[in-house]
Scaffold this active site. Structure first.
Site, PDB file in Angstrom:
ATOM      1  CB  VAL A   1       8.123   6.623   2.684  1.00  0.00           C
ATOM      2  CG1 VAL A   1       9.069   7.780   2.392  1.00  0.00           C
ATOM      3  CG2 VAL A   1       7.697   5.940   1.385  1.00  0.00           C
TER       4      VAL A   1
ATOM      5  CG  ASN B   1       2.331   8.712  -1.409  1.00  0.00           C
ATOM      6  OD1 ASN B   1       1.954   7.545  -1.367  1.00  0.00           O
ATOM      7  ND2 ASN B   1       3.423   9.119  -0.790  1.00  0.00           N
TER       8      ASN B   1
ATOM      9  N   GLY C   1       9.561   4.936   7.638  1.00  0.00           N
ATOM     10  CA  GLY C   1       8.972   4.164   8.720  1.00  0.00           C
ATOM     11  C   GLY C   1       7.592   4.688   9.080  1.00  0.00           C
TER      12      GLY C   1
ATOM     13  CG  HIS D   1      -4.815  -4.488  -3.545  1.00  0.00           C
ATOM     14  ND1 HIS D   1      -3.918  -4.548  -4.588  1.00  0.00           N
ATOM     15  CD2 HIS D   1      -4.510  -3.344  -2.874  1.00  0.00           C
ATOM     16  CE1 HIS D   1      -3.113  -3.501  -4.547  1.00  0.00           C
ATOM     17  NE2 HIS D   1      -3.453  -2.757  -3.510  1.00  0.00           N
ATOM     18  CB  THR D   2      -9.980  -8.257  -0.088  1.00  0.00           C
ATOM     19  OG1 THR D   2     -11.239  -8.907  -0.231  1.00  0.00           O
ATOM     20  CG2 THR D   2      -9.897  -7.625   1.292  1.00  0.00           C
TER      21      THR D   2
ATOM     22  CG  HIS E   1       1.133   4.454   0.056  1.00  0.00           C
ATOM     23  ND1 HIS E   1       1.330   5.116  -1.138  1.00  0.00           N
ATOM     24  CD2 HIS E   1       0.593   3.257  -0.273  1.00  0.00           C
ATOM     25  CE1 HIS E   1       0.922   4.346  -2.139  1.00  0.00           C
ATOM     26  NE2 HIS E   1       0.457   3.218  -1.637  1.00  0.00           N
TER      27      HIS E   1
ATOM     28  NE  ARG F   1      -2.808   3.472  -2.741  1.00  0.00           N
ATOM     29  CZ  ARG F   1      -2.868   4.540  -3.531  1.00  0.00           C
ATOM     30  NH1 ARG F   1      -3.870   5.395  -3.418  1.00  0.00           N
ATOM     31  NH2 ARG F   1      -1.942   4.755  -4.432  1.00  0.00           N
TER      32      ARG F   1
END
Length: 336
Positions: free
Chosen positions: A80, A104, A82, A202-203, A76, A72
């Protein structure tokens, strides 16, 4: 800087990297951007991959949920400014950094990146960027959870700018509908298929109850449940996340195989068990549904496409060559 100009900068840099990988455009891009390479540190830091892999394996052996936050974190970071490690920078008295933006504040495992960086500074000082560490850590989080592997493109440099306002503006909210998500991904050069493929992250992992509760408690309906959510699943979530909400409580994103990187996530979507609106909406739009169905039925297809989508994501807004820096500590920019 407003959203338009941030997005245009990311798209320009992303296209530069992509173009440099095409032979017929190579001469047009030489001198404008440096191409990422899978062997970038082969001579300058040959122990890099081993250090990253063993450190993450150590943490996963103690806490199986440690890997998903690293995956994740990569997403993220890249969305933002790059893929430049800006999500790792701490806030200061004069600046509120990305990691303290509302989207965040639930990011975890920064300590693992710190630990890897400390080992690398001993093995090969001031050589490996924090941005590349995140990219490698994301790969290991997938591999060590049973997912596919790939050769990570490296050579990114670290950015010096990290603003909470950018994260708040550019990160796709979990309440997004399919059109908003498609638009957000298109702005950084990623396709509908990339959107669906990367959502498959999201697995594995868990979501904080407070971030999901609006779908099954207090929704504007007769029973307080979002009608697009499977009723049995919604009642299960109510039991797992009862009122008053424990702000630290978390619930599995994939209720069937939460620690295994597989395609159960897509099968969940087809029976209305996407925990976020941004998940469930993928099964309600024909443009994305076609890929949800493909991956639900064919894990080999997902395992083939996920590495390709991660490589494309990893090319967004990268800083190379004379741009950026190699931070000594990932939480702090180097002193000028």
């Amino acid at each position: 800087m407003d959203r338009y100009f941030v997005v245009m900068k990311l798209r320009k840099r992303s296209k530069c990297v992509l173009a440099a990988g095409l032979l017929f455009l190579l001469t047009a891009t030489v001198g404008k951007c440096q191409v990422l390479r899978t062997d970038f540190y082969s001579s300058t830091c040959p122990t890099l991959n081993t250090i990253v892999a063993t450190t993450i394996a150590s943490h996963l052996s103690k806490d199986i949920t440690s890997g998903a936050p690293l995956l994740r974190m990569f997403f993220h970071d890249c969305f933002v400014q790059g893929c430049d490690g800006s999500v790792l920078i701490d806030s200061t008295a004069n600046n509120t950094a990305e990691k303290n933006a509302e989207p965040n504040q639930t990011l975890r495992q920064f300590n693992i990146i710190d630990e890897i960086k400390a080992q690398l500074e001993k093995a090969c000082p001031r050589v490996v960027s924090c941005a590349d560490i995140i990219a490698l850590a994301a790969r290991e989080a997938v591999v060590q959870s049973g997912g596919p592997s790939w050769n990570v493109e490296l050579g990114r440099r670290d950015g010096r700018i990290s603003r909470a306002s950018d994260a708040l503006t550019l990160l796709p909210p979990t309440r997004s509908d399919s059109q908003s998500l498609i638009d957000d991904f298109e702005t950084i050069g990623l396709s509908v298929q990339d959107l669906v493929t990367l959502s498959g992250a999201h697995t594995i992992g868990r979501a904080h109850c407070f971030a999901t509760v609006r779908r099954y408690i207090g929704f504007n309906s007769t029973n307080g449940i979002d009608p697009t959510l499977n009723l049995t699943y919604a009642l299960q979530l109510r039991r797992l996340c009862p009122l008053p909400i424990n702000m630290q409580a978390r619930v599995a994103l994939d209720p069937v195989t939460p620690n295994l990187f597989d395609t159960q996530y897509y099968r969940d979507l087809l029976v209305n068990k996407g925990i976020f609106t941004s998940d469930s909406t993928l099964a309600s739009d024909e443009r994305s549904l076609v890929f949800v169905r493909e991956y639900a039925a064919n894990q080999s297809s997902f395992f083939e496409q996920f590495p390709l989508a991660m490589i494309r994501l990893g090319q967004v807004g990268v800083k190379t060559g004379a741009s950026g820096e190699i931070r000594k500590k990932c939480r702090v920019v180097n002193k000028l």
